[in-house]
Write an enzyme that holds these catalytic residues in place. Structure first.
Site, PDB file in Angstrom:
ATOM      1  N   GLU A 180      -2.645   9.716   9.071  1.00 13.91           N
ATOM      2  CA  GLU A 180      -3.043  10.030  10.452  1.00 13.91           C
ATOM      3  C   GLU A 180      -1.829  10.329  11.323  1.00 13.91           C
ATOM      4  OE1 GLU A 180      -4.639   7.670  14.362  1.00 13.91           O
ATOM      5  OE2 GLU A 180      -5.567   7.116  12.453  1.00 13.91           O
TER       6      GLU A 180
ATOM      7  N   SER B 146     -13.666   1.637   6.513  1.00 12.46           N
ATOM      8  CA  SER B 146     -13.911   2.462   5.332  1.00 12.46           C
ATOM      9  C   SER B 146     -14.699   1.726   4.254  1.00 12.46           C
ATOM     10  CB  SER B 146     -12.580   2.940   4.739  1.00 12.46           C
ATOM     11  OG  SER B 146     -11.844   3.688   5.681  1.00 12.46           O
TER      12      SER B 146
ATOM     13  N   CYS C 227     -11.815  12.542  11.855  1.00  9.97           N
ATOM     14  CA  CYS C 227     -12.516  11.660  12.787  1.00  9.97           C
ATOM     15  C   CYS C 227     -12.326  12.165  14.220  1.00  9.97           C
ATOM     16  CB  CYS C 227     -11.962  10.245  12.658  1.00  9.97           C
ATOM     17  SG  CYS C 227     -12.494   9.119  13.962  1.00  9.97           S
TER      18      CYS C 227
ATOM     19  N   SER D 200      -5.323   0.718   6.882  1.00  9.08           N
ATOM     20  CA  SER D 200      -4.615   0.174   8.037  1.00  9.08           C
ATOM     21  C   SER D 200      -5.510  -0.726   8.873  1.00  9.08           C
ATOM     22  CB  SER D 200      -4.082   1.322   8.912  1.00  9.08           C
ATOM     23  OG  SER D 200      -3.556   0.829  10.126  1.00  9.08           O
TER      24      SER D 200
ATOM     25  N   HIS E 190      -9.748   5.429   3.115  1.00  9.97           N
ATOM     26  CA  HIS E 190      -8.947   4.427   2.408  1.00  9.97           C
ATOM     27  C   HIS E 190      -9.824   3.338   1.798  1.00  9.97           C
ATOM     28  CE1 HIS E 190      -5.161   6.166   3.203  1.00  9.97           C
ATOM     29  NE2 HIS E 190      -5.067   5.841   4.470  1.00  9.97           N
TER      30      HIS E 190
ATOM     31  N   HIS F 207       1.762   6.928   7.433  1.00  4.23           N
ATOM     32  CA  HIS F 207       0.300   6.990   7.343  1.00  4.23           C
ATOM     33  C   HIS F 207      -0.159   8.429   7.585  1.00  4.23           C
ATOM     34  CE1 HIS F 207      -3.944   6.301   8.323  1.00  4.23           C
ATOM     35  NE2 HIS F 207      -3.816   5.121   7.740  1.00  4.23           N
TER      36      HIS F 207
END
Length: 284
Positions: free
Chosen positions: A128, A266, A98, A223, A43, A126
């Site tokens: 994730e 990020s 990740c 986030s 992101h 989101h």
């Protein structure tokens, strides 16, 4: 820069998972490979732009990837449905998820196999969370506001609680206390917030109390970066969340002697360096 001091958070910038994903893609592109990713690899617009110039192709769905193509699963992970469909099409899959996100995926799947009520602290849309929830057959309850707890109907005897890896630890604690207040007797808690997020959150909370102005650098859709800005504001610091140095404004620093700089997981180092340089020029 007389009497002015810029303090950069020690752990500002790329976390292990993001650096790993960016390095993996960068190495593949150097090999001349045609690499596709569904959605943002990480992101951060500037990082994506850098990789796009090197040849990374960001697409919206699996149909945009040729059957003989190579798909990188981004750092946030992907849903089981996407992974299985890619395999059935013969698309080569390179997993840049990740490791902390993978741990959360395993926890969610374990809760599901044990037939727990599953409660995830996070943002339901989101990437994730979409991926993690796919490991529960999309049965998890997802909350991002403590007031949502009272409206959830728990049908099973045990509640398994976990979190999006970039969420605030304070929110996870609030959720557990709210469940106890409801009288629930059996609660299994897995703290799936990654170490880097926890470290960055603790760091900015401490730094925000020592500076007059805090600059948080990172993607507006990130986030973990948004959480850092929230924590800084809650700690009492005048806080500005920016993506690039061009967004800095000189009047932010009028009367400020100590200026803090923090950055999301990020955010590349070149972006942090540019912001620090921009601040120093404005206050010299």
């Amino acid at each position: 820069m007389q009497n002015k001091k810029v303090i950069v958070a020690k752990n500002a910038g790329f976390c292990f998972g993001v650096k790993r994903a960016v390095d993996m893609v960068d190495d593949l592109l150097k090999e001349g490979r045609e690499i596709y990713v569904i959605g943002e690899l990480v992101h951060n617009n500037q990082v994506i732009e850098t990789l796009t110039k090197k040849g990374l192709k960001t697409v919206e769905n699996l149909d945009d990837i040729p059957n003989d193509g190579t798909m990188v699963i981004r750092s946030h992970g992907a849903s089981i449905k996407i992974i299985n469909e890619a395999r059935s099409k013969g698309i080569e899959i390179i997993d840049a998820t990740c490791p902390f996100v993978n741990k959360a995926r395993i926890v969610a799947n374990d809760f599901y196999k044990k037939d727990y009520n599953i409660l995830i602290c996070g943002d339901k849309n989101h990437a994730e969370i979409v991926g993690i929830n796919s490991l529960t057959e999309n049965s998890a309850k997802i909350v991002n506001d403590i007031n949502q707890i009272k409206d959830i109907n728990f049908e099973k005897s045990i509640v398994g609680v976990m979190s999006q890896t970039t969420y605030k630890l304070t929110f996870l604690k609030e959720v557990v206390l709210a469940l106890l207040d409801r009288g629930l007797k059996k609660i299994v808690i897995e703290n799936t917030i990654c170490l880097d997020s926890t470290t960055k959150q603790t760091e900015i909370k401490d730094l925000a109390k020592k500076v007059d102005v805090m600059i948080v650098v990172g993607g507006k859709s990130s986030s973990n970066t948004n959480k850092l800005a929230e924590i800084s504001l809650a700690s009492g610091a005048q806080t500005y969340h920016i993506e690039i140095a061009d967004e800095l404004k000189k009047d932010w620093f009028v009367g400020a002697n100590k200026i803090g700089v923090a950055a999301g997981a990020s955010t590349a180092q070149f972006l942090i360096d540019a912001v620090v340089s921009g601040i120093e020029k404005m206050v010299e």
